[in-house]
Motif scaffolding. Structure first.
Motif, PDB file in Angstrom:
ATOM      1  N   THR A  96     -12.540   4.796   3.999  1.00  0.00           N
ATOM      2  CA  THR A  96     -12.412   5.312   2.631  1.00  0.00           C
ATOM      3  C   THR A  96     -10.985   5.240   2.107  1.00  0.00           C
ATOM      4  OG1 THR A  96     -12.137   7.566   3.476  1.00  0.00           O
ATOM      5  CG2 THR A  96     -14.372   6.873   2.904  1.00  0.00           C
ATOM      6  N   THR A  97      -9.998   5.140   2.996  1.00  0.00           N
ATOM      7  CA  THR A  97      -8.600   5.079   2.582  1.00  0.00           C
ATOM      8  C   THR A  97      -7.924   3.861   3.204  1.00  0.00           C
ATOM      9  OG1 THR A  97      -7.704   6.324   4.461  1.00  0.00           O
ATOM     10  CG2 THR A  97      -8.549   7.604   2.589  1.00  0.00           C
ATOM     11  N   ASP A 136       0.409   4.215  -1.088  1.00  0.00           N
ATOM     12  CA  ASP A 136      -0.265   5.488  -0.792  1.00  0.00           C
ATOM     13  C   ASP A 136      -1.325   5.246   0.282  1.00  0.00           C
ATOM     14  OD1 ASP A 136      -1.543   7.889  -0.645  1.00  0.00           O
ATOM     15  OD2 ASP A 136      -2.112   7.983  -2.768  1.00  0.00           O
ATOM     16  N   PRO A 137      -1.039   5.569   1.547  1.00  0.00           N
ATOM     17  CA  PRO A 137      -1.991   5.298   2.629  1.00  0.00           C
ATOM     18  C   PRO A 137      -3.257   6.141   2.555  1.00  0.00           C
ATOM     19  CG  PRO A 137      -0.141   6.581   3.441  1.00  0.00           C
ATOM     20  CD  PRO A 137       0.208   6.179   2.047  1.00  0.00           C
ATOM     21  N   THR A 138      -3.270   7.177   1.695  1.00  0.00           N
ATOM     22  CA  THR A 138      -4.456   8.031   1.582  1.00  0.00           C
ATOM     23  C   THR A 138      -5.349   7.618   0.415  1.00  0.00           C
ATOM     24  OG1 THR A 138      -3.355   9.648   0.151  1.00  0.00           O
ATOM     25  CG2 THR A 138      -3.160   9.961   2.541  1.00  0.00           C
ATOM     26  N   ALA A 139      -4.945   6.581  -0.336  1.00  0.00           N
ATOM     27  CA  ALA A 139      -5.707   6.151  -1.502  1.00  0.00           C
ATOM     28  C   ALA A 139      -6.793   5.155  -1.102  1.00  0.00           C
ATOM     29  CB  ALA A 139      -4.769   5.524  -2.529  1.00  0.00           C
ATOM     30  N   ARG A 140      -7.741   4.987  -1.991  1.00  0.00           N
ATOM     31  CA  ARG A 140      -8.744   3.940  -1.806  1.00  0.00           C
ATOM     32  C   ARG A 140      -8.085   2.591  -2.074  1.00  0.00           C
ATOM     33  NH1 ARG A 140     -14.072   4.287  -5.460  1.00  0.00           N
ATOM     34  NH2 ARG A 140     -14.438   6.057  -4.057  1.00  0.00           N
ATOM     35  N   ASP A 183      -5.392   3.912   5.242  1.00  0.00           N
ATOM     36  CA  ASP A 183      -5.207   4.174   6.671  1.00  0.00           C
ATOM     37  C   ASP A 183      -6.505   3.990   7.448  1.00  0.00           C
ATOM     38  OD1 ASP A 183      -2.521   4.577   6.764  1.00  0.00           O
ATOM     39  OD2 ASP A 183      -2.597   6.775   6.758  1.00  0.00           O
ATOM     40  N   ASP A 184      -7.613   4.481   6.901  1.00  0.00           N
ATOM     41  CA  ASP A 184      -8.912   4.293   7.543  1.00  0.00           C
ATOM     42  C   ASP A 184      -9.197   2.807   7.749  1.00  0.00           C
ATOM     43  OD1 ASP A 184      -9.365   7.003   7.455  1.00  0.00           O
ATOM     44  OD2 ASP A 184     -10.660   6.926   5.693  1.00  0.00           O
ATOM     45  N   THR A 197       0.853  -1.197   0.000  1.00  0.00           N
ATOM     46  CA  THR A 197       0.000   0.000   0.000  1.00  0.00           C
ATOM     47  C   THR A 197       0.885   1.243   0.000  1.00  0.00           C
ATOM     48  OG1 THR A 197      -0.121  -0.131   2.407  1.00  0.00           O
ATOM     49  CG2 THR A 197      -1.915  -1.141   1.172  1.00  0.00           C
ATOM     50  N   GLU A 233      -7.167   1.004  10.492  1.00  0.00           N
ATOM     51  CA  GLU A 233      -7.678   1.323  11.824  1.00  0.00           C
ATOM     52  C   GLU A 233      -9.017   0.632  12.086  1.00  0.00           C
ATOM     53  OE1 GLU A 233      -9.125   5.289  14.318  1.00  0.00           O
ATOM     54  OE2 GLU A 233      -7.741   5.501  12.631  1.00  0.00           O
TER      55      GLU A 233
END
Length: 650
Positions: free
Chosen positions: A578-579, A411-415, A581-582, A409, A585
């Motif tokens: 949504t990402t 890009d931790p901010t990507a879908r 990182d989300d 992963t 968690e």
């Protein structure tokens, strides 16, 4: 005095429930209830019969009288409330698989739709060789009302009802038209359920008037009865033939199926591979027979398998099947085992399966057969060539690197993609976690990518590839896990298509406060069939969940369906992600939850570099022989090329 001694006057339903509560299986010195609980949805075909009997048997609340045979605490029949009849069977199947086929559930329904809703679950149970007892209500045996509500009228046969739909998908079927007929039928039903070679769905159709009819039952009918689950040893001649075949093999490959798990033969398999160094590939049902990091484990085989296992299969001169049915996906439609001189040796508890692919049969229990084969080879010095071992261990390392690429992963901010979702879950779980899945694109990714850590972690139903299995089956697994604290984390992995098929048992998880971890992957359609449709020239038709366009097709925007809100409305706690990182968690929070919890995430379509590897072997799905559209013409050309390599192993 009754010729068989003392009697007890009970209804047929009361007698059946009392009988079931006293049946046990025994294997390797371990004894447990054969039928440990009964699922039920009630209607006019079973409410006054089985329903009333379950009340008397202590199936509700904390009590229960002595009706139904004087039930003490040990002989109560717990009741489980379902929402959909098919789902109740799936839950029972999940329970049976997690219980090692040594304990099962019964499922009771009314006549009519309740009974016919059992058919899909029954087919799944029988195809996967997993025990479940079906008790559908039936029309009146005495026919005072003809037709009764929901009765199927067949002009040419007065004794046919909708329950006859269950005959071809049951390993045993009987209709109890007189109370006394229950005695031989119930004994036969238990015999089949406890027989490792015959087990599957067992159906006792119960006319509603007979259920409520009283009879003087022999007291001995209600005595505790043990059904020994045997471990048949191999025939001496077949064993010697098998030994000669193994000793003459240069590039042998083991293919393990669900029979290894049902036999609890994992340690025996590990001992056999330690002695011979033969690599082990797995079907969907067999995955986990060896841990993913075992040197001999080369991963899944067939259309959804790994490149490592499939390349070994193409050059194998002896394929040793252990507890597998060798279905179409496993054999890649007759194209995978390509060596002109390849032979097959099948260790299986059923002769029917042991003879497939013109194999040398070794009919035996998986554990007993492997033990005998290991012992027979021990004094003869067999072990694969070290160069072969180096070859497959190196290929295994290369495949593991491909798995890491798919899971990465950056890009931790990507879908996240679907493979990345699995990677995040893979990084979180331990050997305690259990992953439940069935049809769709997830089984293929799991078979190729998932790193199984324990013998029962990987619970993927692919014998019938049935959408809607996951949620109820996970409930069955949780019930089999019992009341241990803390409970093992059980994950039901579903796509949006599967969730929409059968979300009903979410309510059961809430009602029973079972800590189900439901992971919903929203990809707005049938992803697996969409990909297959594209590959066979059908252009993805009818596989996307989108609004209609001006031309009447389904190419408009995605439907505004909120599955997370739906799950919440059924009582689940829902965590939206949504990402990447989300999601990381949310998965961690769900794993620690003590109440049923849902994680919802929309997935991204993977690119060709970081996505899961494509199919490593061909699957025969016939393509239109004549077509005007270019996609179908091109697909047919590829089909003709592939089908030329198909063979029958004779």
């Amino acid at each position: 005095m009754h010729p068989h001694g003392p009697t007890r006057r009970l209804t047929t339903a009361q007698a059946l429930v009392a009988f079931l509560a006293r049946q046990y299986t025994e294997r390797d010195g371990r004894r447990q209830r054969l039928i440990s609980a009964t699922w039920g949805i009630f209607g006019h075909g079973n409410v006054a019969g089985i329903g009333q009997a379950l009340v008397e048997a202590g199936g509700v609340g904390s009590g229960g009288g002595n009706g139904g045979g004087g039930n003490g605490a040990a002989h109560r029949m717990p009741y489980l409330q379902g929402r959909n009849e098919q789902a109740m069977v799936h839950a029972a199947v999940g329970y049976a698989r997690q219980s090692g086929r040594l304990s099962a559930h019964a499922v009771t329904t009314s006549i009519g739709p309740g009974a016919t809703n059992l058919v899909t679950g029954a087919a799944l149970a029988t195809i996967n060789r997993l025990p479940v007892l079906l008790l559908p209500g039936d029309t009146f045996a005495t026919r005072p009302a003809d037709p009764v509500l929901q009765q199927l009228e067949v002009p040419y046969a007065g004794d046919v009802s909708v329950n006859d739909c269950l005959r071809p998908v049951s390993r045993y079927f009987d209709r109890i038209t007189r109370p006394e007929a229950l005695i031989p039928a119930a004994l036969q039903a238990m015999r089949v359920l406890a027989d490792p070679a015959e087990t599957g769905a067992v159906t006792l159709a119960l006319p509603q008037d007979v259920q409520a009819e009283a009879y003087d039952w022999p007291q001995e009918f209600f005595a505790e009865r043990d059904w020994h689950v045997r471990r048949p040893a191999p025939d001496a001649h077949e064993l010697e033939t098998a030994v000669r075949a193994v000793r003459s093999a240069r590039r042998p490959l083991i293919v393990v199926g669900g029979g290894v798990r049902h036999s609890a033969a994992e340690e025996t398999l590990a001992a056999f591979t330690a002695a011979t160094r033969i690599p082990v590939a797995s079907t969907q049902a067999g995955k986990g027979a060896l841990r993913h990091d075992h040197p001999a484990d080369v991963g899944g085989i067939g259309h959804t398998g790994t490149a490592t296992a499939d390349e070994l299969a193409r050059t194998a001169d002896l394929v040793i099947g252990v507890g597998t049915r060798f279905s179409d996906f496993t054999t890649a439609s007759g194209t995978l085992f390509a060596d002109p001189a390849v032979r097959f040796l099948h260790l299986n508890i059923t002769g029917f399966d042991a003879h497939k692919l013109a194999a040398l049969p070794l009919v035996a229990d998986a554990r007993a057969g492997l033990e005998a084969l290991t012992a027979a080879l021990a004094g003869r010095g067999y072990r694969v060539d070290p160069a072969y071992e180096t070859e497959y261990t190196g290929a295994k390392e290369a495949w593991d690197a491909r798995v890491e690429t798919s899971f990465a992963t950056p890009d931790p901010t990507a879908r996240p993609t679907q493979a990345q979702v699995l990677g995040l879950l893979d990084a979180l779980v331990t050997e305690d976690d259990i992953i439940v899945n069935a049809a769709g694109s997830l089984p293929g990714d799991l078979h190729k990518l998932w790193r199984t850590r324990s013998r029962d972690q990987y619970h993927v139903e692919y014998g019938y590839s049935c959408m809607g299995y996951e949620i109820p089956a996970a409930i069955g697994v949780l019930l089999a896990d019992g009341v241990r604290t803390p409970r093992r984390p059980v994950w039901a992995l579903v796509g949006d298509g599967t969730y929409l098929m059968n979300p009903t048992e979410v309510v059961t998880a809430v009602q029973e406060n079972l800590p189900l971890k439901l992971l919903i992957l929203q990809n707005h359609g049938y992803a697996s069939i969409g990909g297959l449709s594209e590959s066979v020239g059908a252009e993805g038709f009818g596989t996307a969940y989108r609004r209609r366009d001006a031309d009447g097709g389904f190419t408009g925007p995605p439907l505004p369906v909120d599955l997370a809100a739906n799950a919440a409305s059924l009582g689940l706690r829902v965590l939206r992600a949504t990402t990447v990182d989300d999601l990381r968690e949310a998965l961690s929070e769900a794993r620690d939850a003590e109440a049923p919890t849902c994680v919802y995430v929309e997935t991204e379509t993977p690119d060709t570099v970081s996505g899961p590897p494509p199919a490593q072997a061909w699957w025969d799905v016939p393509v239109a022989e004549t077509a005007s559209r270019p996609a179908a013409v091109k697909a047919r050309e590829e089909y003709d090329r592939q089908v030329a390599a198909r063979r029958r192993h004779l």
